[in-house]
Design a protein around this motif. Structure first.
Motif, short mmCIF file in Angstrom:
data_model
loop_
_atom_site.label_atom_id
_atom_site.label_comp_id
_atom_site.label_asym_id
_atom_site.label_seq_id
_atom_site.Cartn_x
_atom_site.Cartn_y
_atom_site.Cartn_z
N LEU A 121 0.91 -1.36 0.16
CA LEU A 121 -0.15 0.14 -0.12
C LEU A 121 0.82 1.38 -0.17
O LEU A 121 0.37 2.38 -0.33
CB LEU A 121 -1.08 0.01 1.19
CG LEU A 121 -1.65 -0.97 1.13
CD1 LEU A 121 -2.83 -1.00 2.42
CD2 LEU A 121 -3.02 -0.83 -0.09
N GLY A 151 2.78 4.11 -1.24
CA GLY A 151 2.87 4.68 -2.64
C GLY A 151 1.89 4.18 -3.59
O GLY A 151 1.96 4.61 -4.66
N LEU A 152 0.81 3.80 -3.13
CA LEU A 152 -0.29 3.40 -3.94
C LEU A 152 -0.93 4.95 -4.59
O LEU A 152 -1.32 4.68 -5.86
CB LEU A 152 -1.47 2.70 -3.17
CG LEU A 152 -2.65 2.36 -4.04
CD1 LEU A 152 -2.44 1.28 -4.96
CD2 LEU A 152 -3.76 1.76 -3.10
N ASP A 153 -1.05 5.76 -3.79
CA ASP A 153 -1.68 7.00 -4.39
C ASP A 153 -0.78 7.35 -5.49
O ASP A 153 -1.42 7.83 -6.48
CB ASP A 153 -1.70 8.17 -3.26
CG ASP A 153 -2.58 7.74 -2.44
OD1 ASP A 153 -3.47 6.88 -2.55
OD2 ASP A 153 -2.50 8.38 -1.11
N SER A 154 0.37 7.39 -5.49
CA SER A 154 1.52 8.13 -6.62
C SER A 154 1.35 7.01 -7.96
O SER A 154 1.32 7.68 -8.87
CB SER A 154 2.71 8.20 -5.85
OG SER A 154 3.48 7.02 -5.71
N ARG A 155 1.16 6.03 -7.69
CA ARG A 155 1.24 5.04 -8.77
C ARG A 155 -0.20 5.08 -9.40
O ARG A 155 -0.21 5.18 -10.63
CB ARG A 155 1.17 3.57 -8.08
CG ARG A 155 2.57 3.26 -7.93
CD ARG A 155 2.90 1.63 -7.72
NE ARG A 155 1.86 1.06 -6.71
CZ ARG A 155 2.05 0.65 -5.60
NH1 ARG A 155 3.26 1.21 -4.90
NH2 ARG A 155 1.07 -0.05 -4.79
N VAL A 156 -1.38 5.34 -8.76
CA VAL A 156 -2.65 5.61 -9.19
C VAL A 156 -2.65 6.79 -10.17
O VAL A 156 -3.09 6.86 -11.41
CB VAL A 156 -3.57 5.53 -8.19
CG1 VAL A 156 -5.13 6.02 -8.80
CG2 VAL A 156 -3.94 4.12 -7.52
N MET A 157 -2.10 7.73 -9.41
CA MET A 157 -1.96 9.12 -10.21
C MET A 157 -1.18 9.15 -11.24
O MET A 157 -1.56 9.52 -12.43
CB MET A 157 -1.60 10.43 -9.23
CG MET A 157 -2.43 10.66 -7.92
SD MET A 157 -4.28 10.89 -8.66
CE MET A 157 -4.14 12.51 -9.28
#
Length: 90
Positions: free
Chosen positions: A20, A22-28
């Motif tokens: 989980l 760095g999930l936000d940066s991968r999604v963006m």
């Protein structure tokens, strides 16, 4: 209900899955990559619609040989898709 509360409290106290991070940066980054992909223009769709219209009109204008329809009856002994016809050795 206490059992469910105990399970939820243990889940809350459990450590986070490392996937989980760095999930936000991968999604963006994936959203940005999808938005940067080239898109088809309205002209392309217009050409495709005109080609489909032309092919439809041309296809309906070409004369085709008509065939006589055979008798259709669910009680006909010569039905093409009857199991006795499909399983025969001929």
């Amino acid at each position: 209900m206490d059992h469910l509360d105990d399970m939820l409290s243990r889940l809350r106290e459990a450590p986070l899955d490392p996937r989980l991070a760095g999930l936000d940066s991968r999604v963006m980054a994936e959203i940005a990559r999808l938005q940067a992909m080239p898109r088809l223009s309205a002209t392309t769709f217009g050409i495709a619609a005109a080609a489909a219209l032309f092919l439809g009109i041309a296809g309906s204008a070409v004369p085709v040989r008509s065939t006589e329809a055979g008798p259709i009856s669910p009680f006909d002994a010569r039905l093409a898709l009857a199991p006795s016809t499909l399983l025969s050795s001929r």
